[in-house]
Write a protein that holds these residues in place. Structure first.
Motif, PDB file in Angstrom:
ATOM      1  N   PHE A  54       0.841  -1.190   0.000  1.00 43.54           N
ATOM      2  CA  PHE A  54       0.000   0.000   0.000  1.00 43.54           C
ATOM      3  C   PHE A  54       0.877   1.241   0.000  1.00 43.54           C
ATOM      4  O   PHE A  54       1.817   1.336   0.779  1.00 43.54           O
ATOM      5  CB  PHE A  54      -0.911   0.007   1.238  1.00 43.54           C
ATOM      6  CG  PHE A  54      -1.742  -1.235   1.353  1.00 43.54           C
ATOM      7  CD1 PHE A  54      -2.965  -1.335   0.709  1.00 43.54           C
ATOM      8  CD2 PHE A  54      -1.277  -2.322   2.081  1.00 43.54           C
ATOM      9  CE1 PHE A  54      -3.714  -2.491   0.802  1.00 43.54           C
ATOM     10  CE2 PHE A  54      -2.014  -3.480   2.176  1.00 43.54           C
ATOM     11  CZ  PHE A  54      -3.240  -3.573   1.524  1.00 43.54           C
ATOM     12  N   THR A  55       0.566   2.174  -0.897  1.00 42.63           N
ATOM     13  CA  THR A  55       1.329   3.412  -1.002  1.00 42.63           C
ATOM     14  C   THR A  55       0.484   4.547  -0.462  1.00 42.63           C
ATOM     15  O   THR A  55      -0.632   4.779  -0.935  1.00 42.63           O
ATOM     16  CB  THR A  55       1.726   3.691  -2.460  1.00 42.63           C
ATOM     17  OG1 THR A  55       2.478   2.577  -2.949  1.00 42.63           O
ATOM     18  CG2 THR A  55       2.568   4.946  -2.561  1.00 42.63           C
ATOM     19  N   GLY A  56       1.018   5.239   0.540  1.00 39.64           N
ATOM     20  CA  GLY A  56       0.310   6.368   1.129  1.00 39.64           C
ATOM     21  C   GLY A  56       0.314   7.567   0.210  1.00 39.64           C
ATOM     22  O   GLY A  56       1.129   7.661  -0.721  1.00 39.64           O
ATOM     23  N   ASP A  57      -0.587   8.483   0.472  1.00 36.93           N
ATOM     24  CA  ASP A  57      -0.605   9.737  -0.274  1.00 36.93           C
ATOM     25  C   ASP A  57       0.666  10.510   0.025  1.00 36.93           C
ATOM     26  O   ASP A  57       1.185  10.461   1.143  1.00 36.93           O
ATOM     27  CB  ASP A  57      -1.817  10.581   0.124  1.00 36.93           C
ATOM     28  CG  ASP A  57      -3.145   9.922  -0.226  1.00 36.93           C
ATOM     29  OD1 ASP A  57      -3.184   9.130  -1.192  1.00 36.93           O
ATOM     30  OD2 ASP A  57      -4.139  10.195   0.464  1.00 36.93           O
ATOM     31  N   ALA A  58       1.159  11.240  -0.953  1.00 33.76           N
ATOM     32  CA  ALA A  58       2.344  12.072  -0.736  1.00 33.76           C
ATOM     33  C   ALA A  58       1.962  13.227   0.187  1.00 33.76           C
ATOM     34  O   ALA A  58       0.943  13.878  -0.006  1.00 33.76           O
ATOM     35  CB  ALA A  58       2.874  12.601  -2.059  1.00 33.76           C
ATOM     36  N   ALA A  59       2.762  13.446   1.206  1.00 35.05           N
ATOM     37  CA  ALA A  59       2.545  14.543   2.145  1.00 35.05           C
ATOM     38  C   ALA A  59       3.487  15.680   1.780  1.00 35.05           C
ATOM     39  O   ALA A  59       4.700  15.485   1.696  1.00 35.05           O
ATOM     40  CB  ALA A  59       2.799  14.069   3.572  1.00 35.05           C
ATOM     41  N   ASP A  60       2.927  16.852   1.542  1.00 37.38           N
ATOM     42  CA  ASP A  60       3.759  18.009   1.195  1.00 37.38           C
ATOM     43  C   ASP A  60       4.405  18.560   2.455  1.00 37.38           C
ATOM     44  O   ASP A  60       3.739  18.763   3.467  1.00 37.38           O
ATOM     45  CB  ASP A  60       2.925  19.093   0.519  1.00 37.38           C
ATOM     46  CG  ASP A  60       2.492  18.699  -0.875  1.00 37.38           C
ATOM     47  OD1 ASP A  60       3.282  18.024  -1.563  1.00 37.38           O
ATOM     48  OD2 ASP A  60       1.372  19.053  -1.282  1.00 37.38           O
ATOM     49  N   THR A  61       5.702  18.786   2.386  1.00 43.53           N
ATOM     50  CA  THR A  61       6.433  19.391   3.491  1.00 43.53           C
ATOM     51  C   THR A  61       7.103  20.655   2.988  1.00 43.53           C
ATOM     52  O   THR A  61       7.098  20.929   1.782  1.00 43.53           O
ATOM     53  CB  THR A  61       7.511  18.450   4.071  1.00 43.53           C
ATOM     54  OG1 THR A  61       8.574  18.318   3.124  1.00 43.53           O
ATOM     55  CG2 THR A  61       6.933  17.079   4.403  1.00 43.53           C
ATOM     56  N   ARG A  62       7.696  21.373   3.875  1.00 44.87           N
ATOM     57  CA  ARG A  62       8.380  22.625   3.522  1.00 44.87           C
ATOM     58  C   ARG A  62       9.477  22.401   2.479  1.00 44.87           C
ATOM     59  O   ARG A  62       9.737  23.253   1.646  1.00 44.87           O
ATOM     60  CB  ARG A  62       8.966  23.222   4.793  1.00 44.87           C
ATOM     61  CG  ARG A  62       9.657  24.514   4.611  1.00 44.87           C
ATOM     62  CD  ARG A  62      10.111  25.061   5.943  1.00 44.87           C
ATOM     63  NE  ARG A  62      10.718  26.354   5.791  1.00 44.87           N
ATOM     64  CZ  ARG A  62      11.054  27.122   6.784  1.00 44.87           C
ATOM     65  NH1 ARG A  62      10.844  26.731   8.015  1.00 44.87           N
ATOM     66  NH2 ARG A  62      11.610  28.288   6.572  1.00 44.87           N
ATOM     67  N   TYR A  63      10.119  21.230   2.521  1.00 47.88           N
ATOM     68  CA  TYR A  63      11.247  20.972   1.628  1.00 47.88           C
ATOM     69  C   TYR A  63      10.920  20.026   0.484  1.00 47.88           C
ATOM     70  O   TYR A  63      11.784  19.712  -0.324  1.00 47.88           O
ATOM     71  CB  TYR A  63      12.433  20.437   2.434  1.00 47.88           C
ATOM     72  CG  TYR A  63      12.913  21.445   3.433  1.00 47.88           C
ATOM     73  CD1 TYR A  63      13.639  22.559   3.015  1.00 47.88           C
ATOM     74  CD2 TYR A  63      12.605  21.324   4.776  1.00 47.88           C
ATOM     75  CE1 TYR A  63      14.055  23.517   3.922  1.00 47.88           C
ATOM     76  CE2 TYR A  63      13.025  22.275   5.699  1.00 47.88           C
ATOM     77  CZ  TYR A  63      13.749  23.371   5.261  1.00 47.88           C
ATOM     78  OH  TYR A  63      14.150  24.315   6.159  1.00 47.88           O
ATOM     79  N   GLY A  64       9.687  19.569   0.399  1.00 45.43           N
ATOM     80  CA  GLY A  64       9.287  18.689  -0.687  1.00 45.43           C
ATOM     81  C   GLY A  64       8.404  17.567  -0.178  1.00 45.43           C
ATOM     82  O   GLY A  64       8.249  17.367   1.025  1.00 45.43           O
ATOM     83  N   PRO A  65       7.805  16.805  -1.100  1.00 47.34           N
ATOM     84  CA  PRO A  65       6.880  15.741  -0.704  1.00 47.34           C
ATOM     85  C   PRO A  65       7.587  14.536  -0.094  1.00 47.34           C
ATOM     86  O   PRO A  65       8.750  14.259  -0.387  1.00 47.34           O
ATOM     87  CB  PRO A  65       6.203  15.361  -2.026  1.00 47.34           C
ATOM     88  CG  PRO A  65       7.164  15.767  -3.079  1.00 47.34           C
ATOM     89  CD  PRO A  65       7.917  16.950  -2.545  1.00 47.34           C
ATOM     90  N   VAL A  66       6.846  13.850   0.767  1.00 50.08           N
ATOM     91  CA  VAL A  66       7.306  12.601   1.376  1.00 50.08           C
ATOM     92  C   VAL A  66       6.205  11.577   1.135  1.00 50.08           C
ATOM     93  O   VAL A  66       5.024  11.853   1.370  1.00 50.08           O
ATOM     94  CB  VAL A  66       7.559  12.753   2.896  1.00 50.08           C
ATOM     95  CG1 VAL A  66       7.969  11.422   3.501  1.00 50.08           C
ATOM     96  CG2 VAL A  66       8.616  13.810   3.158  1.00 50.08           C
ATOM     97  N   GLN A  67       6.587  10.399   0.636  1.00 54.89           N
ATOM     98  CA  GLN A  67       5.614   9.351   0.363  1.00 54.89           C
ATOM     99  C   GLN A  67       6.161   8.020   0.848  1.00 54.89           C
ATOM    100  O   GLN A  67       7.335   7.707   0.651  1.00 54.89           O
ATOM    101  CB  GLN A  67       5.305   9.285  -1.130  1.00 54.89           C
ATOM    102  CG  GLN A  67       4.130   8.391  -1.464  1.00 54.89           C
ATOM    103  CD  GLN A  67       3.707   8.530  -2.917  1.00 54.89           C
ATOM    104  OE1 GLN A  67       4.511   8.866  -3.785  1.00 54.89           O
ATOM    105  NE2 GLN A  67       2.437   8.277  -3.186  1.00 54.89           N
ATOM    106  N   VAL A  68       5.288   7.229   1.487  1.00 53.67           N
ATOM    107  CA  VAL A  68       5.691   5.970   2.103  1.00 53.67           C
ATOM    108  C   VAL A  68       4.900   4.817   1.495  1.00 53.67           C
ATOM    109  O   VAL A  68       3.703   4.939   1.232  1.00 53.67           O
ATOM    110  CB  VAL A  68       5.438   6.015   3.635  1.00 53.67           C
ATOM    111  CG1 VAL A  68       5.802   4.699   4.292  1.00 53.67           C
ATOM    112  CG2 VAL A  68       6.216   7.157   4.258  1.00 53.67           C
ATOM    113  N   ARG A  69       5.597   3.691   1.309  1.00 56.43           N
ATOM    114  CA  ARG A  69       4.966   2.453   0.838  1.00 56.43           C
ATOM    115  C   ARG A  69       5.189   1.394   1.919  1.00 56.43           C
ATOM    116  O   ARG A  69       6.304   1.250   2.425  1.00 56.43           O
ATOM    117  CB  ARG A  69       5.590   1.995  -0.468  1.00 56.43           C
ATOM    118  CG  ARG A  69       4.974   0.678  -0.984  1.00 56.43           C
ATOM    119  CD  ARG A  69       5.610   0.212  -2.275  1.00 56.43           C
ATOM    120  NE  ARG A  69       5.382   1.207  -3.313  1.00 56.43           N
ATOM    121  CZ  ARG A  69       6.279   1.516  -4.252  1.00 56.43           C
ATOM    122  NH1 ARG A  69       7.462   0.943  -4.276  1.00 56.43           N
ATOM    123  NH2 ARG A  69       6.007   2.428  -5.160  1.00 56.43           N
TER     124      ARG A  69
END
Length: 141
Positions: A54-69
């Motif tokens: 399962f791949t989570g939605d990309a979370a936008d952060t101050r320095y760029g997106p983070v996405q977890v599988r």
């Protein structure tokens, strides 16, 4: 007279340092996990947990997106990987090359998105937690 000048200069220096100290003001809250216990596939409280990746939605952060599988088997998270995270600058690479493996390990140990923030990688940690929670939510559908 000389002593007064030194004390005044030291006081001004301390005040300048205090006002120049940067604190984090972007405190994006991480949504709480659906359950306080690790996901289980047995009959119990809540929805069954599907096995798979399962791949989570990309979370936008101050320095760029983070996405977890994540990979779930037998009702447990067996693998957690950040597949996208900030790598634009040398600083990003240096910080996240240490933080991401630690976050992956924390996710496996906690079996939830309630993991510790890695010191020095606050934004990446918060984005990781959000994306991880999204992946866990998908496993519960």
């Amino acid at each position: 007279m000389r002593r007064i000048a030194i004390v005044a200069a030291a006081t001004v220096s301390v005040v300048v340092l205090l006002f120049s100290y940067r604190t984090s003001t972007d405190r994006t809250p991480v949504p709480p996990a659906r359950t306080a216990s690790p996901p289980t596939s047995g009959a119990g409280a809540g929805a069954a947990v599907a096995s798979g990746t399962f791949t989570g939605d990309a979370a936008d952060t101050r320095y760029g997106p983070v996405q977890v599988r994540i990979t779930v088997a037998g009702g447990r998270i067996t693998e957690a990987d950040a597949i996208e995270y900030p790598q634009e600058s040398g600083r990003d690479v240096r910080i996240n090359s240490a933080a991401v493996p630690e976050l992956n390990q924390e996710a496996l140990q906690a079996q939830s998105a309630q993991i510790d923030t890695v010191s020095g990688a606050t934004y990446t940690s918060e984005g990781y937690q959000q994306s991880l929670q999204s992946a866990i939510d998908q496993a519960h559908r």
